[in-house]
Scaffold this motif. Structure first.
Motif, PDB file in Angstrom:
ATOM      1  N   ILE A   1       7.298  -1.291  -2.538  1.00 37.61           N
ATOM      2  CA  ILE A   1       6.254  -0.629  -1.753  1.00 37.61           C
ATOM      3  C   ILE A   1       5.583  -1.633  -0.802  1.00 37.61           C
ATOM      4  O   ILE A   1       5.306  -1.327   0.359  1.00 37.61           O
ATOM      5  CB  ILE A   1       5.184  -0.011  -2.678  1.00 37.61           C
ATOM      6  CG1 ILE A   1       5.860   0.977  -3.631  1.00 37.61           C
ATOM      7  CG2 ILE A   1       4.082   0.678  -1.878  1.00 37.61           C
ATOM      8  CD1 ILE A   1       4.999   1.411  -4.784  1.00 37.61           C
ATOM      9  N   ALA A   2       5.342  -2.849  -1.317  1.00 40.25           N
ATOM     10  CA  ALA A   2       4.538  -3.809  -0.554  1.00 40.25           C
ATOM     11  C   ALA A   2       5.273  -4.349   0.684  1.00 40.25           C
ATOM     12  O   ALA A   2       4.652  -4.550   1.732  1.00 40.25           O
ATOM     13  CB  ALA A   2       4.119  -4.965  -1.454  1.00 40.25           C
ATOM     14  N   ILE A   3       6.588  -4.569   0.558  1.00 38.15           N
ATOM     15  CA  ILE A   3       7.316  -5.202   1.672  1.00 38.15           C
ATOM     16  C   ILE A   3       7.196  -4.381   2.971  1.00 38.15           C
ATOM     17  O   ILE A   3       6.747  -4.919   3.986  1.00 38.15           O
ATOM     18  CB  ILE A   3       8.794  -5.472   1.280  1.00 38.15           C
ATOM     19  CG1 ILE A   3       8.835  -6.591   0.227  1.00 38.15           C
ATOM     20  CG2 ILE A   3       9.624  -5.884   2.508  1.00 38.15           C
ATOM     21  CD1 ILE A   3      10.164  -6.758  -0.454  1.00 38.15           C
ATOM     22  N   PRO A   4       7.548  -3.075   2.962  1.00 32.46           N
ATOM     23  CA  PRO A   4       7.393  -2.323   4.218  1.00 32.46           C
ATOM     24  C   PRO A   4       5.940  -2.253   4.692  1.00 32.46           C
ATOM     25  O   PRO A   4       5.688  -2.345   5.901  1.00 32.46           O
ATOM     26  CB  PRO A   4       7.908  -0.924   3.877  1.00 32.46           C
ATOM     27  CG  PRO A   4       8.086  -0.879   2.409  1.00 32.46           C
ATOM     28  CD  PRO A   4       8.162  -2.273   1.911  1.00 32.46           C
ATOM     29  N   VAL A   5       4.984  -2.180   3.749  1.00 30.88           N
ATOM     30  CA  VAL A   5       3.573  -2.114   4.143  1.00 30.88           C
ATOM     31  C   VAL A   5       3.189  -3.375   4.912  1.00 30.88           C
ATOM     32  O   VAL A   5       2.602  -3.320   6.002  1.00 30.88           O
ATOM     33  CB  VAL A   5       2.667  -1.931   2.897  1.00 30.88           C
ATOM     34  CG1 VAL A   5       1.192  -2.103   3.277  1.00 30.88           C
ATOM     35  CG2 VAL A   5       2.886  -0.572   2.266  1.00 30.88           C
ATOM     36  N   VAL A   6       3.575  -4.543   4.353  1.00 32.19           N
ATOM     37  CA  VAL A   6       3.234  -5.812   5.001  1.00 32.19           C
ATOM     38  C   VAL A   6       3.913  -5.910   6.372  1.00 32.19           C
ATOM     39  O   VAL A   6       3.293  -6.309   7.361  1.00 32.19           O
ATOM     40  CB  VAL A   6       3.647  -7.005   4.101  1.00 32.19           C
ATOM     41  CG1 VAL A   6       3.448  -8.332   4.822  1.00 32.19           C
ATOM     42  CG2 VAL A   6       2.847  -6.986   2.808  1.00 32.19           C
ATOM     43  N   ILE A   7       5.187  -5.499   6.455  1.00 32.04           N
ATOM     44  CA  ILE A   7       5.914  -5.573   7.736  1.00 32.04           C
ATOM     45  C   ILE A   7       5.232  -4.711   8.788  1.00 32.04           C
ATOM     46  O   ILE A   7       4.960  -5.163   9.912  1.00 32.04           O
ATOM     47  CB  ILE A   7       7.393  -5.130   7.547  1.00 32.04           C
ATOM     48  CG1 ILE A   7       8.129  -6.175   6.691  1.00 32.04           C
ATOM     49  CG2 ILE A   7       8.095  -4.964   8.903  1.00 32.04           C
ATOM     50  CD1 ILE A   7       9.536  -5.797   6.328  1.00 32.04           C
ATOM     51  N   ILE A   8       4.905  -3.484   8.385  1.00 34.05           N
ATOM     52  CA  ILE A   8       4.269  -2.574   9.353  1.00 34.05           C
ATOM     53  C   ILE A   8       2.924  -3.131   9.801  1.00 34.05           C
ATOM     54  O   ILE A   8       2.616  -3.177  11.005  1.00 34.05           O
ATOM     55  CB  ILE A   8       4.117  -1.159   8.752  1.00 34.05           C
ATOM     56  CG1 ILE A   8       5.502  -0.526   8.589  1.00 34.05           C
ATOM     57  CG2 ILE A   8       3.250  -0.261   9.653  1.00 34.05           C
ATOM     58  CD1 ILE A   8       5.543   0.695   7.714  1.00 34.05           C
ATOM     59  N   LEU A   9       2.117  -3.627   8.828  1.00 29.18           N
ATOM     60  CA  LEU A   9       0.807  -4.189   9.184  1.00 29.18           C
ATOM     61  C   LEU A   9       0.960  -5.346  10.163  1.00 29.18           C
ATOM     62  O   LEU A   9       0.205  -5.489  11.122  1.00 29.18           O
ATOM     63  CB  LEU A   9       0.057  -4.648   7.927  1.00 29.18           C
ATOM     64  CG  LEU A   9      -0.574  -3.540   7.073  1.00 29.18           C
ATOM     65  CD1 LEU A   9      -1.207  -4.119   5.815  1.00 29.18           C
ATOM     66  CD2 LEU A   9      -1.620  -2.767   7.869  1.00 29.18           C
ATOM     67  N   ARG A  10       1.979  -6.168   9.937  1.00 29.65           N
ATOM     68  CA  ARG A  10       2.236  -7.292  10.842  1.00 29.65           C
ATOM     69  C   ARG A  10       2.594  -6.796  12.239  1.00 29.65           C
ATOM     70  O   ARG A  10       2.086  -7.288  13.259  1.00 29.65           O
ATOM     71  CB  ARG A  10       3.410  -8.122  10.312  1.00 29.65           C
ATOM     72  CG  ARG A  10       3.010  -9.333   9.486  1.00 29.65           C
ATOM     73  CD  ARG A  10       2.162 -10.264  10.327  1.00 29.65           C
ATOM     74  NE  ARG A  10       1.828 -11.450   9.565  1.00 29.65           N
ATOM     75  CZ  ARG A  10       2.587 -12.545   9.530  1.00 29.65           C
ATOM     76  NH1 ARG A  10       3.696 -12.625  10.217  1.00 29.65           N
ATOM     77  NH2 ARG A  10       2.211 -13.570   8.811  1.00 29.65           N
TER      78      ARG A  10
END
Ligand code: UDP
Ligand code: MG
Length: 310
Positions: free
Chosen positions: A244-253
């Protein structure tokens, strides 16, 4: 000649208790009008208990001494007692008289009714520190929850075992022994008898925190894979979080958020997972170490003196 009853007491530096133990056990056992023997296992005592046991054995042939070459620990001492016992019913008792010998009569009564395992269950414990009471209570409840065998709560090793049960247990030569677990694991018709655990007759406890922890670890690893499964679960949970966290972090970046900048987040994640991995490795090590001990196949104990006739 084989006696009807065997009483086993492990002895580790109990000079203050031995005479009283002998007196009280003989009085109680004589009142049954059956033959009996008292197997005293000296677990590498250094305080003169060994000579006292020898003297008792000289005075009374019903006392059978098993003397260890060094200290092997309480559970192993009881195991040796079971090996050398000959009775139709075998009672395990502590040498410090915390288990009142008079309760043996209640155990025997249940055995005569046809029960093959009669365990004594503590309803009260006198003269123990709150720390011992709290850790013991936590220990029994944890073991009950996470192990596969249902070991009755608040029971120690004070119990009566029928010869059939003793023979089965004697055939189980595992090194890291938790006897009350083994006696629950083998099954047979069992019942509990309530009793009040007395305070120590003399001397100090021979179970410091280190030995208690060792016993608890042996109990858990001998009867449960739960700690290993725990590592698997923590692994699944952190893998789940990362998915869950990986796509969230990528999108936020990508959208230019400053939220996950900086080394603190990375450091926390690395340290946390490093800790989890080392703990898992340690848990695995506990099991692997035990496999190694079994593979060596050394004897469970070494005796320097054993009873003459068998
Ligand atoms: N004991 C033993 N070897 C050891 C420690 C203890 O044979 O390494 C014996 C001890 O002499 C006693 C029994 O095991 O007869 C129970 O020990 P203790 O009373 O010290 O434990 P506690 O009742 O405090 O849990
Ligand atoms: Mg004790």
């Amino acid at each position: 000649m084989k006696p009807v009853f065997s009483i086993i007491a492990p002895v580790f530096n109990e000079t203050g208790c031995l005479d009283a133990l002998y007196e009280r056990v003989s009085e109680v056992m004589d009142s049954t009008n059956e033959s009996w023997e008292l197997v005293l296992v000296d677990d590498g005592s250094t305080d003169g208990s060994t000579d006292m046991i020898r003297d008792l054995a000289k005075k009374d042939k019903r006392v059978r001494p098993v003397i260890f070459a060094r200290n092997f620990g309480h559970q192993i001492a009881v195991t040796a007692g079971l090996d050398y016992s000959r009775g139709d019913a075998v009672v395990i008792i502590d040498a410090d008289l915390q288990d009142p010998p008079e309760v043996i009569l209640d155990l025997i009564a249940k055995w005569r009714e046809g029960y093959q395992v009669v365990y004594a269950q503590r309803t009260e414990r006198e003269g123990e520190s709150w720390f011992k009471l709290a850790t013991a209570s936590l220990f029994y409840r944890t073991i009950y929850r996470i192990t596969d065998v249902k070991i009755p709560l608040d029971t120690g090793d004070f119990r009566l075992l029928d010869r059939k049960v003793v023979n089965v247990m004697n055939s189980m030569r595992e090194r890291h022994r938790f006897l009350r677990g083994m006696s629950a694991w083998v099954g047979f018709k069992s019942i509990g008898v309530p009793y009040k655990r007395a305070s120590r007759f003399a001397g100090k406890t021979k179970y410091p925190l280190k030995k208690m922890l060792k016993l608890a670890l042996n109990a858990i690893t001998s009867f449960s894979y739960m700690p290993l499964q725990l590592a698997t679960w923590v692994g699944f949970i952190s893998a789940g979080i990362s998915i869950i966290a990986i796509p969230v972090v990528i999108i936020l970046r990508l959208v230019g958020s400053q939220f996950f900048y900086g080394q603190a987040t990375t450091l926390i994640a690395v340290l946390f997972l490093g800790g989890v991995q080392l703990i898992s490795l340690g848990i695995l090590g506990e099991y692997v170490g035990r496999i190694y001990d079994e593979a060596k196949g050394r004897p469970l104990y070494i005796t320097s003196e054993v009873p003459e006739e068998n």
